[in-house]
Design a protein around this motif. Structure first.
Motif, PDB file in Angstrom:
ATOM      1  N   ILE A   1       0.677  -1.061   0.221  1.00  0.00           N
ATOM      2  CA  ILE A   1      -0.408   0.089   0.354  1.00  0.00           C
ATOM      3  C   ILE A   1       0.666   1.136   0.041  1.00  0.00           C
ATOM      4  O   ILE A   1       0.912   2.066  -0.158  1.00  0.00           O
ATOM      5  N   ARG A   2       1.930   1.001   0.945  1.00  0.00           N
ATOM      6  CA  ARG A   2       2.843   2.207   0.545  1.00  0.00           C
ATOM      7  C   ARG A   2       3.418   2.522  -0.446  1.00  0.00           C
ATOM      8  O   ARG A   2       4.058   4.253  -0.746  1.00  0.00           O
ATOM      9  N   ALA A   3       3.795   1.751  -1.113  1.00  0.00           N
ATOM     10  CA  ALA A   3       4.545   1.854  -2.612  1.00  0.00           C
ATOM     11  C   ALA A   3       3.400   2.425  -3.786  1.00  0.00           C
ATOM     12  O   ALA A   3       3.671   2.024  -4.377  1.00  0.00           O
ATOM     13  N   GLY A   4       1.835   2.288  -2.911  1.00  0.00           N
ATOM     14  CA  GLY A   4       1.125   3.183  -3.784  1.00  0.00           C
ATOM     15  C   GLY A   4       0.820   1.302  -4.693  1.00  0.00           C
ATOM     16  O   GLY A   4       0.181   1.935  -5.924  1.00  0.00           O
ATOM     17  N   LYS A   5       0.753   0.135  -4.918  1.00  0.00           N
ATOM     18  CA  LYS A   5       0.648  -0.538  -5.748  1.00  0.00           C
ATOM     19  C   LYS A   5      -0.712  -1.275  -5.402  1.00  0.00           C
ATOM     20  O   LYS A   5      -1.179  -1.905  -5.816  1.00  0.00           O
ATOM     21  N   ARG A   6      -1.450  -0.634  -3.746  1.00  0.00           N
ATOM     22  CA  ARG A   6      -2.693  -2.006  -3.706  1.00  0.00           C
ATOM     23  C   ARG A   6      -3.601  -0.470  -3.783  1.00  0.00           C
ATOM     24  O   ARG A   6      -2.395   0.199  -2.532  1.00  0.00           O
ATOM     25  N   SER A   7      -4.298  -0.609  -2.966  1.00  0.00           N
ATOM     26  CA  SER A   7      -5.657   0.950  -1.923  1.00  0.00           C
ATOM     27  C   SER A   7      -5.807   0.312  -0.868  1.00  0.00           C
ATOM     28  O   SER A   7      -4.763  -0.626  -0.197  1.00  0.00           O
ATOM     29  N   PRO A   8      -5.758   1.233   0.680  1.00  0.00           N
ATOM     30  CA  PRO A   8      -6.136   0.601   1.871  1.00  0.00           C
ATOM     31  C   PRO A   8      -7.212  -0.320   2.037  1.00  0.00           C
ATOM     32  O   PRO A   8      -6.737  -1.353   2.806  1.00  0.00           O
ATOM     33  N   LEU A   9      -8.650  -0.564   1.012  1.00  0.00           N
ATOM     34  CA  LEU A   9      -8.917  -1.614   1.501  1.00  0.00           C
ATOM     35  C   LEU A   9      -8.520  -2.759   1.720  1.00  0.00           C
ATOM     36  O   LEU A   9      -8.625  -3.766   2.605  1.00  0.00           O
ATOM     37  N   ALA A  10      -6.945  -3.215   0.576  1.00  0.00           N
ATOM     38  CA  ALA A  10      -6.633  -4.410   0.950  1.00  0.00           C
ATOM     39  C   ALA A  10      -5.726  -4.546   2.324  1.00  0.00           C
ATOM     40  O   ALA A  10      -5.908  -6.090   2.945  1.00  0.00           O
ATOM     41  N   TYR A  11      -5.568  -3.327   3.255  1.00  0.00           N
ATOM     42  CA  TYR A  11      -4.938  -3.575   4.028  1.00  0.00           C
ATOM     43  C   TYR A  11      -6.746  -4.082   5.421  1.00  0.00           C
ATOM     44  O   TYR A  11      -6.203  -5.420   5.934  1.00  0.00           O
ATOM     45  N   HIS A  12      -7.931  -3.458   5.202  1.00  0.00           N
ATOM     46  CA  HIS A  12      -8.768  -3.927   6.143  1.00  0.00           C
ATOM     47  C   HIS A  12      -9.398  -5.443   6.053  1.00  0.00           C
ATOM     48  O   HIS A  12      -9.902  -6.312   6.407  1.00  0.00           O
ATOM     49  N   MET A  13      -9.185  -5.703   4.435  1.00  0.00           N
ATOM     50  CA  MET A  13      -9.202  -7.345   4.168  1.00  0.00           C
ATOM     51  C   MET A  13      -8.659  -8.255   4.585  1.00  0.00           C
ATOM     52  O   MET A  13      -8.867  -9.588   5.246  1.00  0.00           O
ATOM     53  N   VAL A  14      -7.581  -8.073   4.383  1.00  0.00           N
ATOM     54  CA  VAL A  14      -6.388  -9.471   5.078  1.00  0.00           C
ATOM     55  C   VAL A  14      -6.904  -8.283   6.094  1.00  0.00           C
ATOM     56  O   VAL A  14      -6.257 -10.028   7.930  1.00  0.00           O
ATOM     57  N   ALA A  15      -6.704  -7.486   7.253  1.00  0.00           N
ATOM     58  CA  ALA A  15      -6.493  -7.623   8.939  1.00  0.00           C
ATOM     59  C   ALA A  15      -8.110  -8.154   8.589  1.00  0.00           C
ATOM     60  O   ALA A  15      -7.947  -8.791   9.874  1.00  0.00           O
ATOM     61  N   ASN A  16      -8.755  -8.608   8.385  1.00  0.00           N
ATOM     62  CA  ASN A  16     -10.305  -9.106   8.685  1.00  0.00           C
ATOM     63  C   ASN A  16     -10.224 -10.567   8.111  1.00  0.00           C
ATOM     64  O   ASN A  16     -11.068 -11.182   8.297  1.00  0.00           O
ATOM     65  N   GLN A  17      -8.964 -10.999   7.975  1.00  0.00           N
ATOM     66  CA  GLN A  17      -8.708 -12.559   7.678  1.00  0.00           C
ATOM     67  C   GLN A  17     -10.080 -12.661   6.779  1.00  0.00           C
ATOM     68  O   GLN A  17      -9.811 -14.040   6.114  1.00  0.00           O
ATOM     69  N   MET A  18      -9.827 -11.786   5.621  1.00  0.00           N
ATOM     70  CA  MET A  18     -10.743 -12.011   4.053  1.00  0.00           C
ATOM     71  C   MET A  18      -9.576 -11.590   2.961  1.00  0.00           C
ATOM     72  O   MET A  18      -8.675 -11.711   3.355  1.00  0.00           O
ATOM     73  N   ASP A  19     -10.065 -12.290   1.430  1.00  0.00           N
ATOM     74  CA  ASP A  19      -9.922 -12.660   0.607  1.00  0.00           C
ATOM     75  C   ASP A  19     -10.696 -11.749  -0.508  1.00  0.00           C
ATOM     76  O   ASP A  19     -11.459 -12.073   0.465  1.00  0.00           O
ATOM     77  N   GLU A  20      -9.963 -11.754  -1.787  1.00  0.00           N
ATOM     78  CA  GLU A  20     -11.512 -10.993  -2.350  1.00  0.00           C
ATOM     79  C   GLU A  20     -12.598 -12.105  -2.255  1.00  0.00           C
ATOM     80  O   GLU A  20     -13.311 -11.419  -2.412  1.00  0.00           O
ATOM     81  N   LYS A  21     -12.658 -13.647  -2.031  1.00  0.00           N
ATOM     82  CA  LYS A  21     -13.925 -13.995  -2.555  1.00  0.00           C
ATOM     83  C   LYS A  21     -14.695 -13.716  -1.689  1.00  0.00           C
ATOM     84  O   LYS A  21     -15.431 -13.821  -1.494  1.00  0.00           O
ATOM     85  N   LEU A  22     -14.120 -14.191  -0.576  1.00  0.00           N
ATOM     86  CA  LEU A  22     -15.260 -13.259   0.960  1.00  0.00           C
ATOM     87  C   LEU A  22     -15.384 -12.325   0.829  1.00  0.00           C
ATOM     88  O   LEU A  22     -16.829 -12.001   1.067  1.00  0.00           O
TER      89      LEU A  22
END
Lengths: 334, 147
Positions: free
Chosen positions: B62-83
């Motif tokens: 995210i800090r490198a600008g490759k991902r949006s902050p949403l990616a953080y909340h997704m993995v912090a909540n133990q989710m993946d794209e599908k879930l």
């Protein structure tokens, strides 16, 4: 309104819910007996089903089966609902509670705020009983905990509509009728036979003691196939399924041994006590596996903790269980 | 396992305790209170370490600008794209798109609210780039149960 409900803490959620609901409706039953009559014991290893990206190993039957089988074996009438609409699901729950009927729910652990943080994973087959409501707050008998707990309507709705594998879809169930003069003996015998059949009779390589041996064979190959880091993650996952929560120790083997003791008393046959003792030894052996495996996970593997040695313990469990379930099957026929 | 041997290695249950089955002096099964067992605790911590590692990787991206902050909340909540797609009622390709910074910045306030309410945060929190303390917070949340 808040109904009275006798909350008893138990090792496993579904057998605990079953035993507590039956006891509430006047059929006193222990958790171990519910687990046994529900034919809850199993082993299965399904590497193509993934839980958190790790292969599924299970020591119990599929969620919902224990309650279903207990009801089936004892001729108990059960009402079940699943929902697509969340508001309707909560309204229906409230209706039962207003009538004074405690209701069993299938929920996702991740959304239950009273769960200890260390155990909050996306696991969707957790059972609990709701026995009352006070405004926005539901009173819950969660058999895994020592005391009853409360949960807000918003959190409970989320838990009931958790998504992913085994999604509960708002599932609720309650007991509508229990026949009089229930005889436990035939139910015990036929449920024991069911467990024996799955553990040793069905010739499917991923189930029962065959499944344990299959897992042993796979485990030996993990370090070479996946590298040490991933192999350890796989191993840790098996240990969690076996010991983490709700298994009563030794991957349900101790609960089942407790059931066999009760079965011996009901059937008046002391031979079941010997089988129970053997089951306890097998449970202890599974725990040896967890101890050695955990050493491996911590990077403190001793000389005898290699993956091949761990597989050796599993094969030992498989051999002992094969002999045990064959003997147990024999007992039910005589 | 005898009742006296029931392990009491506190960790997973926090200040609560669980139940396990053990034998009393007469060889009868009894319910025994237990507060945890070291091998199970080790396996559990291992699972959490795997989650923290994933979160740390995502934070760097995210800090490198490759991902949006949403990616953080997704993995912090133990989710993946599908879930995440199942929870929000979106298609997977939509979620995958929102995990990229550009498309994420363009999503409607309504959709942003949908994501935010799933994670029980505000829309501003969802859009903010998580700082370095985010990972630490996640770990303390886990540790709180050990006390």
């Amino acid at each position: 309104m808040i109904n009275t409900f006798n909350h008893r803490q138990s090792a496993h959620c579904e057998s605990g819910v079953t035993a507590n609901l039956l006891s509430h409706h006047g059929l006193a039953m222990s958790e171990a007996m519910a687990f046994g009559i529900g034919a809850g014991l199993l082993f299965g290893y399904f590497p193509f089903i993934r839980i958190n990206k790790l292969p599924l190993a299970t020591f119990r039957t599929a969620p919902g089966n224990i309650f279903k089988k207990v009801a089936g074996h004892l001729g108990i009438h059960v009402t079940r609902h699943t929902f697509t609409d969340q508001n309707r699901a909560m309204a229906e729950l409230d209706r039962y509670l207003d009538e004074g009927v405690p209701v069993g729910l299938q929920t996702g652990v991740y959304w239950l705020p009273y769960f200890p943080p260390a155990l909050r994973f996306h696991f969707n087959a957790h059972n609990l009983v709701v026995f009352g409501r006070e405004g926005d707050s539901y009173h819950i008998s969660d058999p895994v905990f020592g005391e009853t707990v409360t949960c807000s309507a918003a959190d409970l709705t989320r838990a009931r509509f958790a998504q992913g594998a085994l999604a509960p879809k708002g599932k609720m169930y309650c007991i509508s009728h229990i026949p009089t003069n229930i005889d436990l003996a035939p139910a015990i015998v036929s449920s024991i036979r069911e467990v024996c059949r799955v553990m040793v009779k069905i010739p499917f390589p991923l189930l029962g003691t065959r499944g344990i041996r299959y897992l042993a064979g796979q485990m030996e190959q993990w370090p070479a196939r996946f590298g040490e880091r991933k192999a350890i993650l796989y191993l840790g996952h098996i240990i969690r399924m076996q010991e983490e929560i709700g298994t009563g120790g030794g991957g349900f083997r101790f609960i089942y041994a407790a059931f066999l003791q009760e079965a011996a008393a009901v059937l008046g046959d002391s031979r079941y006590l010997d089988i129970s003792t053997r089951m306890t030894d097998i449970g202890d052996r599974w725990r040896d596996f967890a101890v050695a495996g955990a050493r491996h996970c911590k990077g403190r593997a001793g000389e005898n903790d290699s993956f091949a040695d761990l597989a050796g313990i599993l094969r030992d469990c498989a051999d002992k269980e094969t002999a045990l379930f064959r003997d147990l099957y024999g007992l039910t026929k005589s | 396992m005898l009742k006296e041997e029931v392990p009491q290695d506190k960790e997973l249950f926090g200040d609560q305790s669980g139940i396990c089955y053990a034998l009393d002096a007469n060889g009868r099964y009894v319910l025994a209170e237990f507060s945890g067992w070291e091998p199970a605790n080790i396996a559990n911590s291992q699972a959490w370490e795997a989650i923290s590692l994933e979160v740390a990787d995502i934070l760097a991206e995210i800090r490198a600008g490759k991902r949006s902050p949403l990616a953080y909340h997704m993995v912090a909540n133990q989710m993946d794209e599908k879930l995440l797609a199942e929870y929000t009622g979106l298609f997977r390709w939509q979620v995958r798109r929102h995990l990229r910074p550009g498309p994420f910045n363009g999503i409607s306030a309504k959709l942003r609210g949908r994501y935010a309410s799933l994670f029980s945060i505000t829309a501003e929190e969802l859009g903010a780039i998580p700082d370095t303390t985010a990972l630490a917070r996640l770990q303390t949340a886990k540790l709180r149960s050990k006390e």
